[in-house]
Motif scaffolding. Structure first.
Motif: not given
Length: 502
Positions: A216-222, A277-287, A402-412
């Motif tokens: 619910p936290g991720l859903a409410l934020f998005l 660093y991959a998470v930070l890169t992915m968030v900025l890149f996706a945005a 790890g795959s789950t985490l990166m997909n959350i990051v990508n969606q966010t």
């Protein structure tokens, strides 16, 4: 340390067995990702068909996104508990079932509800696909299998508008959902035949508290972030209340997750510097990148007056560029690590994107196509190598989480980028006197001279907004600089990823 059996025979080429698994996985992932952009094309049709407002019609997109956000955090645990093959087939069946329900919708409310059901299945397909492929190929070939998983991410934004426009114009809106039925049925049969049999293993206990906080936290934020374009400001109650509640719940989840050994989303993975660093890169890149994708479609339709189908076809140059570099980047990442590849890719994207910061109402389509091709070249060397940087140093047992985490990051990152770009564009359009709605287009029945002036003002607003995306791309270079410059050794299941990276 004993190497996994599959790496002993790893060669420069992916063997037929891995390619068969890849074909099944990509088929499912394409369906899930295409469905997002295909429905986006149909929003205007839904407004007319169901006599509803744009804000309510947009819930067919928002409901699907929130369903993804709810189910993705559970995917890692469920894959460990029930096995990836069984869960993949269940998710596919749920997605197809939701598609059938969507095609029978009798009003906008029923369509939104059925889209949520569809999203509960679709949300698991991508992270499960990444896990299945990574396990099949082994750690020495992760770069190449991630390049294969890049195919649906590439085809979604490009093929969605083309497919959606054609189905709606040639048949009816029902077919944007019904087309999933035969494809899904084929994918289910192939998954049953091709995917390796699950091996039941003792699993960790389910983190109930984590689920009640993270999903619910991720859903409410998005939801809050997704409401920004419609409200026009981040200060609206519809934005702030759910977004703040979501942040509080996710913060509480992090505190909870750090205190237990097996949390729903494994935040202990952040001890791995490569993943951080991959998470930070992915968030900025996706945005940045997906925000720019949104701008392009709006520019082509609003300023240049192109149809949805034609604007989708114009975007094909970007896909062609990515198709050239993606397999090359995948092979190079397995040999020299992702760091240099991602830095090069982000730099190339910035070069291509710089053209759009000076775009006008009559900019040559040849220049636009050339710039999109250059951006595609960079995209093929950025997105999946970044994913590889995160997954490459994880043990076999950590891959699902790890795959789950990166997909959350990508969606966010995607949601934040789309919302931020929409608000910035709206403000610039208002400032330039071209109207405040990024999707409204110029008013009808106006003299040609006035219409041309409105289009030029709108083009100026788009150019200014592209500057924001350009800056975000440049900022992506900072975390990308710290990605591994060599191929790391994956840890055994008894080791932590941090032990290998440190």
């Amino acid at each position: 340390m004993t190497r996994p059996p599959d790496t002993e025979s790893a060669s420069d080429k992916l063997d037929p067995a891995v390619l068969r698994v890849a074909g099944v996985v990509v088929l499912g992932a394409i369906m899930s990702i295409l469905d997002v952009t295909v429905v986006n094309v149909a929003l205007r049709t839904f407004q007319i068909e169901f006599h509803t407002t744009p804000a309510i019609a947009a819930w067919t997109m928002t409901g699907y996104t929130l369903a993804l956000a709810t189910v993705i955090p559970v995917t890692g645990w469920a894959a460990d508990r029930f096995g990836t093959k069984r869960l993949y087939m269940l998710a596919m069946a749920f997605f197809v079932f939701g598609s059938v329900l969507c095609s029978t919708a009798w009003n906008i409310e029923s369509l939104i509800a059925f889209r949520v059901i569809q999203g509960l299945g679709g949300g698991m397909l991508m992270p499960l696909g990444m896990t299945i492929l990574t396990h099949a190929a082994g750690p020495q070939r992760i770069g190449r299998v991630m390049a294969i998983m890049g195919v649906p991410m590439l085809l979604g934004p490009i093929g969605g508008p083309i497919l959606g426009g054609w189905l709606i114009e040639s048949f009816s809106w029902h077919w944007i959902f019904l087309i999933n039925v035969p494809i899904g049925a084929i994918a289910l049969v192939l998954a049953f035949i091709v995917l390796p049999k699950d091996k039941p293993e003792p699993s960790e206990s389910f983190d109930v508290v984590g689920m009640l906080l993270a999903s619910p936290g991720l859903a409410l934020f998005l939801f809050g972030v997704s409401s920004i374009p419609g409200e026009g400001t981040v200060m609206a109650a519809k934005v702030l209340i759910p977004a703040i509640l979501g942040v509080v719940l996710m913060a509480a989840f992090v505190v909870h997750a750090l205190r237990i050994e097996h949390p729903l989303i494994d935040v202990h993975l952040f001890r791995n510097s490569a993943l951080r660093y991959a998470v930070l890169t992915m968030v900025l890149f996706a945005a940045a990148f997906f925000g720019a994708q949104l701008l392009l479609q709006l520019y082509l339709q609003q300023v240049r007056g192109e149809s949805t189908l034609h604007s989708g076809l114009l975007n094909a140059a970007q896909g062609l560029g990515a198709m050239i570099t993606m397999p090359i980047a995948g092979r190079l990442v397995d040999k020299i690590g992702p760091g240099k590849i991602v830095l090069t890719g982000v730099t190339v994207i910035a070069i291509g994107l710089s053209t759009f910061t000076r775009i006008g109402s009559d900019t040559s389509f040849l220049l636009i196509e050339g710039s999109l091709f250059v951006m595609g070249l960079g995209m093929g060397a950025t997105m999946m190598p970044t994913m590889t940087a995160a997954i490459q140093t994880l043990s076999h047992a950590q891959v699902a989480r790890g795959s789950t985490l990166m997909n959350i990051v990508n969606q966010t990152g995607f949601s934040i980028g789309a919302a931020a770009i929409s608000v910035v564009l709206t403000n610039f359009l208002t400032h330039e006197g071209a109207g405040g709605s990024p999707t409204g287009g110029p008013p009808a029945n106006v003299p040609p001279q006035v219409l041309e002036q409105i289009r030029e003002s709108a083009a100026t607003a788009f150019a200014h907004t592209y500057v924001v995306s350009f800056v975000l791309v440049l900022l992506t270079l900072i975390p990308a600089f710290f990605l591994p410059r060599s191929t790391p050794k994956a840890p055994a299941d008894g080791e932590t990823a941090a032990a290998v990276v440190a």
